[in-house]
Write an enzyme that holds these catalytic residues in place. Structure first.
Site, PDB file in Angstrom:
ATOM      1  N   HIS A  62      48.082 -71.549  -3.044  1.00  7.94           N
ATOM      2  CA  HIS A  62      48.305 -72.313  -4.070  1.00  7.94           C
ATOM      3  C   HIS A  62      49.312 -72.278  -4.960  1.00  7.94           C
ATOM      4  CE1 HIS A  62      44.494 -74.250  -2.497  1.00  7.94           C
ATOM      5  NE2 HIS A  62      45.786 -74.333  -1.164  1.00  7.94           N
TER       6      HIS A  62
HETATM    7  C1  FAD Z   1      47.729 -69.745   4.773  1.00  3.00           C
HETATM    8  C2  FAD Z   1      47.021 -70.876   3.995  1.00  3.00           C
HETATM    9  C3  FAD Z   1      46.980 -71.499   3.685  1.00  3.00           C
HETATM   10  C4  FAD Z   1      46.410 -73.191   3.921  1.00  3.00           C
HETATM   11  N1  FAD Z   1      45.329 -74.143   3.453  1.00  3.00           N
HETATM   12  C5  FAD Z   1      45.983 -75.244   2.784  1.00  3.00           C
HETATM   13  C6  FAD Z   1      44.772 -76.073   2.587  1.00  3.00           C
HETATM   14  O1  FAD Z   1      43.997 -76.441   3.792  1.00  3.00           O
HETATM   15  N2  FAD Z   1      45.063 -77.210   2.536  1.00  3.00           N
HETATM   16  C7  FAD Z   1      46.291 -77.515   1.468  1.00  3.00           C
HETATM   17  O2  FAD Z   1      46.690 -78.091   1.061  1.00  3.00           O
HETATM   18  N3  FAD Z   1      47.592 -76.671   0.789  1.00  3.00           N
HETATM   19  C8  FAD Z   1      46.888 -75.443   1.699  1.00  3.00           C
HETATM   20  N4  FAD Z   1      47.706 -74.594   2.050  1.00  3.00           N
HETATM   21  C9  FAD Z   1      48.780 -74.398   0.612  1.00  3.00           C
HETATM   22  C10 FAD Z   1      50.091 -75.669   1.392  1.00  3.00           C
HETATM   23  O3  FAD Z   1      49.835 -75.982   2.614  1.00  3.00           O
HETATM   24  C11 FAD Z   1      51.489 -75.866   0.626  1.00  3.00           C
HETATM   25  O4  FAD Z   1      50.843 -75.975  -0.580  1.00  3.00           O
HETATM   26  C12 FAD Z   1      52.900 -76.945   1.066  1.00  3.00           C
HETATM   27  O5  FAD Z   1      52.263 -76.343   2.132  1.00  3.00           O
HETATM   28  C13 FAD Z   1      53.951 -76.430   0.310  1.00  3.00           C
HETATM   29  O6  FAD Z   1      54.608 -77.280   0.473  1.00  3.00           O
HETATM   30  P1  FAD Z   1      56.264 -76.841   0.202  1.00  3.00           P
HETATM   31  O7  FAD Z   1      56.989 -78.169   0.258  1.00  3.00           O
HETATM   32  O8  FAD Z   1      56.404 -76.826  -1.621  1.00  3.00           O
HETATM   33  O9  FAD Z   1      56.341 -76.272   0.579  1.00  3.00           O
HETATM   34  P2  FAD Z   1      56.866 -74.727   2.326  1.00  3.00           P
HETATM   35  O10 FAD Z   1      56.133 -76.148   2.959  1.00  3.00           O
HETATM   36  O11 FAD Z   1      56.416 -73.935   2.385  1.00  3.00           O
HETATM   37  O12 FAD Z   1      58.058 -75.770   2.725  1.00  3.00           O
HETATM   38  C14 FAD Z   1      59.021 -74.961   2.162  1.00  3.00           C
HETATM   39  C15 FAD Z   1      60.589 -74.839   3.701  1.00  3.00           C
HETATM   40  O13 FAD Z   1      61.404 -74.931   2.667  1.00  3.00           O
HETATM   41  C16 FAD Z   1      62.392 -74.017   4.055  1.00  3.00           C
HETATM   42  N5  FAD Z   1      63.296 -72.755   3.389  1.00  3.00           N
HETATM   43  C17 FAD Z   1      62.466 -71.871   2.338  1.00  3.00           C
HETATM   44  N6  FAD Z   1      64.017 -71.073   2.107  1.00  3.00           N
HETATM   45  C18 FAD Z   1      64.700 -72.071   2.524  1.00  3.00           C
HETATM   46  C19 FAD Z   1      66.433 -72.052   2.253  1.00  3.00           C
HETATM   47  N7  FAD Z   1      67.198 -70.745   1.062  1.00  3.00           N
HETATM   48  N8  FAD Z   1      67.531 -72.287   3.779  1.00  3.00           N
HETATM   49  C20 FAD Z   1      66.756 -73.296   3.893  1.00  3.00           C
HETATM   50  N9  FAD Z   1      65.464 -73.542   4.026  1.00  3.00           N
HETATM   51  C21 FAD Z   1      64.562 -72.846   3.519  1.00  3.00           C
HETATM   52  C22 FAD Z   1      61.103 -72.681   3.840  1.00  3.00           C
HETATM   53  O14 FAD Z   1      61.725 -72.566   5.908  1.00  3.00           O
HETATM   54  C23 FAD Z   1      60.367 -74.266   5.010  1.00  3.00           C
HETATM   55  O15 FAD Z   1      59.644 -74.662   5.966  1.00  3.00           O
HETATM   56  C24 FAD Z   1      48.008 -73.504   2.319  1.00  3.00           C
HETATM   57  C25 FAD Z   1      48.644 -72.215   2.635  1.00  3.00           C
HETATM   58  C26 FAD Z   1      48.895 -71.291   3.351  1.00  3.00           C
HETATM   59  C27 FAD Z   1      50.113 -70.497   3.101  1.00  3.00           C
END
Ligand code: FAD
Ligand code: NAG
Ligand code: NAG
Length: 593
Positions: free
Chosen positions: A522
Site C-alpha cells: 500500500h
Molecule cells: C499484490 C497486491 C495486493 C493488493 N491487494 C489489495 C487489496 O486486496 N485491496 C486493496 O484495496 N488494495 C490492494 N492493493 C493495493 C492497490 O491495488 C493499489 O493501492 C492501487 O491499485 C493503486 O492504484 P494507482 O492508480 O495508484 O496505481 P496503479 O494501479 O499501479 O496504476 C499505475 C499504472 O500506470 C502505469 N504506468 C506507470 N508508469 C508509467 C509510464 N511512465 N508510462 C505509462 N504508464 C505508466 C502502470 O503500468 C500502471 O498500469 C494491493 C497491491 C498489490 C501489489
C-alpha cells in the site's frame, strides 16, 4: 456409473479442457491524433476510472497512455483464488526496494519485493480484491491539515458513486450504494470465518460493517468481485468504455517526459514500439502512474527536489518534495495450524466439486480471494477509540500460506521454517496501519527504462515496533479464545533466527518483526497533497502540481497519509473526485453520516 455421475464426468471434462475460453478483446488499432483535450498517463486503478468519467462527455477527447498491455482473460487474473499466481507475470513491474536497514532481515538481500500492475487496470489486476475505505478519521485528518474538500462527509459520496454493492445485508445501509462501476461482493467459503467472528466477540469486539459507521470491530470481508470474478478497473470499468470514439488508449507506451512550455504542461513524450512520440493537450496532462512511477516521471521532467535533480544534471523546473513522505503498510503473516478439516487447502480448492461449483454458480473456494475472509480494526490505546484512526488491522484467512508462496517475499530458509502447517491451518495478518517511519522514491538514473529507487525505510521508528508488538499481543489473545482453541489452534513455535532472545519476550517479537514483516503493498504519499503554502507537499487540494499549470496527479501518491486499510477503493474514490474537479463540476453534496 449413474446418469448423474456421467453428466458430472462430462461437465468436469469440459471444465478440464478449459475453465476459461473467452473471446479475446479485439484491440482497436489506434491512429493517434496530435492533440487531445486531456492526456492521462497510467491506466491503473485511478487512471482507468478517470478516463471513463472524463469521456462520458462525447465532446471531450482523452488519450490514455499505458506502459503495459491488455490483461488477457486468463484464469490467474479472473479467478479470485488464483491471485497468488499473478505475481512475476508479464503484468508485474517486479520492483524491489533497496536494502533495508531496520527490516526485511528475513528476505533475500534484505530487499522487499514490490509487485505493481503493468497493464490496463494496473495494480487492480494483481491485487487481493479486499474492499476497505479507511476510517472517517483518516479523511477528517486530511481536511484538518488543509486539504479542503476531503473530509469524510465530502469523500463518502464519491465512494458511493463508484460502488455497486451486491451484499444483500447491506442493500439498506446508507453507507453503501448500487449502480456504480465497482462491484462489491462477499465470498465467504470457509467455516473458519465463524471462528474468527466468535473469537472477536469473546474479546469484546463488536461485529460491524468495516465500511460503515465506525471501523472499530470485527467484520466479514467485502471484496471487489463480480459473480465470482475479479473486478479490476480494466474488467469493470475501462473495458466497457474503450469503444468510445473520444477515448484513445495507447498500450505498450512508456511515458518518458512531461512536455513543458515554461511552467505549463503542454503534452507528453512517450515511447511505443521503439518510436518516440510527442502528443499535445488543449487542457491538461494528468499523471496516474502510481506511487512509484508518478514521482519518477515528474522528476525526469524536472519537477522534484532541487538538489537531487541537479545531481543528475536535470534542469529544475519546480523544486518540490516529489518522492518524499513514502508510506506503506507492513504486515506480519501469523500462521497457525489447526486439527480440523475446515480450512481451504489447495487440494480442496482444486477438487472437481469446487471447480464445478465455481463454473456453475461462481461460488465456493475458487471465488474467494486467497481465502481472506475477515477483517478487524482496533486501537492499541483504548483512549483513542472513536477519536482517531485505528492502529492495527487484522486480515484473517481460512487457509495456511504455503512456504513456496512465501518465498516470493522471504528467503527459502525463513519461509520453510515458519510457514509449515502440514495441511490445515489459518492465517492472521497483523497490519501496522500508521507507522511513523517515512521513506522515499528517488531516481537512479535519467534513463526512463530503469526503475526508480524505492526506500520505504521500514521500521526506522522504534514506535513502530511497540505498536506492532501490541498488535501481536491482541492476536495471541484471539488465538487463545475458546473459539480458536476448540479447533486445536497451535501455538507459535520459536523461530531459529531469533533463538538468542527469550521466547515471547518483547525483544523476541522485535527480532521476529524485523525479520518476517513484509509489505501489504500500500505505498502512498509520494506526491503528497496539502494546502498551497505547505512546502512539504506536491499537489494542492485540487490535485494540481504546485507552481506548474495544466498538470495534475491523480492516484495513490497524492494521499497525505496512508489510510486505515487497503488502498484500492480510496484510490478509485480519488479518481472519481478528481473527474469532477477537472471538469469544473460542483462537488457532490456532503453526506452528513
Ligand atoms: C499484490 C497486491 C495486493 C493488493 N491487494 C489489495 C487489496 O486486496 N485491496 C486493496 O484495496 N488494495 C490492494 N492493493 C493495493 C492497490 O491495488 C493499489 O493501492 C492501487 O491499485 C493503486 O492504484 P494507482 O492508480 O495508484 O496505481 P496503479 O494501479 O499501479 O496504476 C499505475 C499504472 O500506470 C502505469 N504506468 C506507470 N508508469 C508509467 C509510464 N511512465 N508510462 C505509462 N504508464 C505508466 C502502470 O503500468 C500502471 O498500469 C494491493 C497491491 C498489490 C501489489
Ligand atoms: C532518501 O532516503 C534515504 C534514507 O533515509 C536518505 O539517505 C536520502 O538522502 C533520501 N534522498 C532524498 C533525495 O531525499
Ligand atoms: C483438536 O484439538 C483439541 C484441542 O487440543 C482437542 O480437544 C481435540 O480432540 C482435537 N481434535 C482432533 C480431531 O484431533
Amino acid at each position: 456409473m449413474s446418469v448423474l455421475e456421467s453428466v458430472l464426468v462430462v461437465i468436469v471434462s469440459i471444465i478440464a479442457v478449459g475453465l476459461y475460453t473467452r473471446t479475446p478483446v479485439v484491440q482497436r488499432p489506434t491512429q493517434l491524433k496530435s492533440t487531445y483535450d486531456y492526456i492521462i498517463v497510467g491506466a491503473g486503478s485511478a487512471g482507468s476510472v478517470l478516463a471513463s468519467r472524463l469521456t462520458e462527455d462525447p465532446d471531450i477527447s482523452v488519450l490514455l497512455i499505458e506502459a503495459g498491455g491488455t490483461p488477457e482473460d486468463i484464469e490467474e487474473i479472473i479467478i479470485p483464488a488464483l491471485v497468488t499466481e499473478t505475481l512475476h507475470t508479464d503484468y508485474d513491474w517486479e520492483y524491489y526496494t533497496v536494502k533495508q536497514k531496520y527490516a526485511s532481515k528475513g528476505s533475500n538481500g534484505q530487499k522487499s519485493y514490490w509487485p505493481r500492475g503493468r497493464c490496463l487496470g494496473g495494480t487492480s489486476v494483481l491485487n487481493y480484491m479486499i474492499y476497505i475505505r479507511g476510517s472517517r478519521h483518516d479523511y477528517d485528518g486530511w481536511a484538518d491539515k488543509g486539504c479542503d474538500g476531503w473530509s469524510y462527509k465530502e469523500v463518502l459520496p464519491y465512494f458511493l458513486k463508484s460502488e455497486d454493492v451486491r451484499v444483500s445485508d447491506l442493500y439498506k445501509s446508507e453507507y453503501h450504494s448500487r449502480g456504480g462501476p465497482l462491484t462489491v461482493s462477499t465470498t465467504l467459503t470457509s467455516p473458519l470465518i465463524n471462528t474468527f467472528m466468535q473469537g472477536g466477540q469473546e474479546l469484546g469486539f463488536d461485529h460491524i460493517d468495516c465500511n460503515g459507521k465506525t471501523q472499530e470491530g470485527f467484520c466479514y470481508m467485502q471484496s471487489t468481485t463480480v459473480n465470482g470474478e475479479r473486478c479490476s478497473t480494466y474488467q469493470c470499468v475501462l473495458k466497457h468504455v474503450m469503444g468510445r470514439s473520444n477515448l484513445h488508449v495507447s498500450i505498450d507506451s512508456l511515458a518518458t517526459k512531461i512536455l513543458l512550455d515554461g511552467k505549463k504542461a503542454v503534452g507528453v513524450e512517450f515511447i511505443r514500439s521503439g518510436r518516440k512520440l510527442q502528443i499535445h493537450v488543449n487542457q491538461e496532462v494528468i499523471i496516474s502512474g502510481g506511487s512509484v512511477d508518478s514521482p519518477k516521471l515528474l522528476m525526469l521532467s524536472g519537477i522534484g527536489p532541487k538538489k537531487h535533480l541537479e545531481s543528475f544534471g536535470i534542469p529544475v523546473v519546480a523544486d518540490l518534495p516529489v518522492g518524499q513522505n513514502l508510506q506503506d503498510h507492513l504486515m506480519m503473516m501469523m500462521s497457525h495450524c489447526i486439527n480440523r478439516s475446515i480450512s481451504v487447502t489447495a487440494e480442496k480448492a482444486n477438487s472437481w466439486y469446487s471447480r464445478l461449483l465455481y463454473k456453475l454458480m461462481g461460488t465456493g473456494y475458487l471465488a474467494s480471494a486467497g481465502a481472506v475472509e475477515g477483517n478487524a480494526f482496533f486501537h492499541v490505546d483504548e483512549r483513542k477509540k472513536g477519536k482517531a484512526p485505528p492502529d492495527i488491522q487484522f486480515h484473517f484467512g481460512g487457509a495456511s500460506p504455503n512456504a513456496k508462496y512465501m518465498t516470493n517475499f522471504l528467503s527459502n530458509e525463513v519461509a520453510e521454517e515458519y510457514y509449515q502447517c502440514p495441511e490445515e491451518g489459518l492465517i492472521n495478518n497483523i497490519v501496522l496501519l500508521h507507522g511513523k517511519s517515512r521513506g522515499n522514491i528517488t531516481l537512479q538514473s535519467t534513463d526512463p527504462f530503469l526503475p526508480a529507487l524505492i526506500d520505504p525505510n521500514y521500521l526506522e521508528s522504534p514506535d513502530d515496533i511497540k505498536t506492532f508488538i501490541k498488535g501481536i499481543r491482541t492476536h495471541q489473545k484471539l488465538m487463545n479464545t475458546v473459539a480458536f482453541q476448540k479447533i486445536g489452534t497451535t501455538k507459535q513455535k520459536p523461530v531459529s533466527m531469533c533463538s538468542d532472545q527469550v521466547y515471547d519476550s518483547d525483544k523476541y517479537w522485535e527480532c521476529f518483526i524485523r525479520h518476517i514483516a513484509i509489505t501489504i503493498h500500500h505505498p502512498t504519499s509520494t506526491c503528497k497533497m496539502g494546502r498551497s503554502q505547505d512546502s512539504d507537499t506536491v499537489v494542492d487540494p485540487q490535485l494540481r502540481v504546485k507552481s506548474i499549470s495544466g498538470l495534475r496527479v491523480v492516484d495513490a501518491s497524492i494521499m497525505p497519509n496512508v489510510p486505515s486499510g487497503n488502498t484500492n477503493a480510496p484510490t478509485i474514490m480519488i479518481a472519481e473526485k478528481a473527474a469532477d474537479m477537472i471538469l469544473n463540476k460542483k462537488p457532490l453534496a456532503k453526506l452528513n453520516l
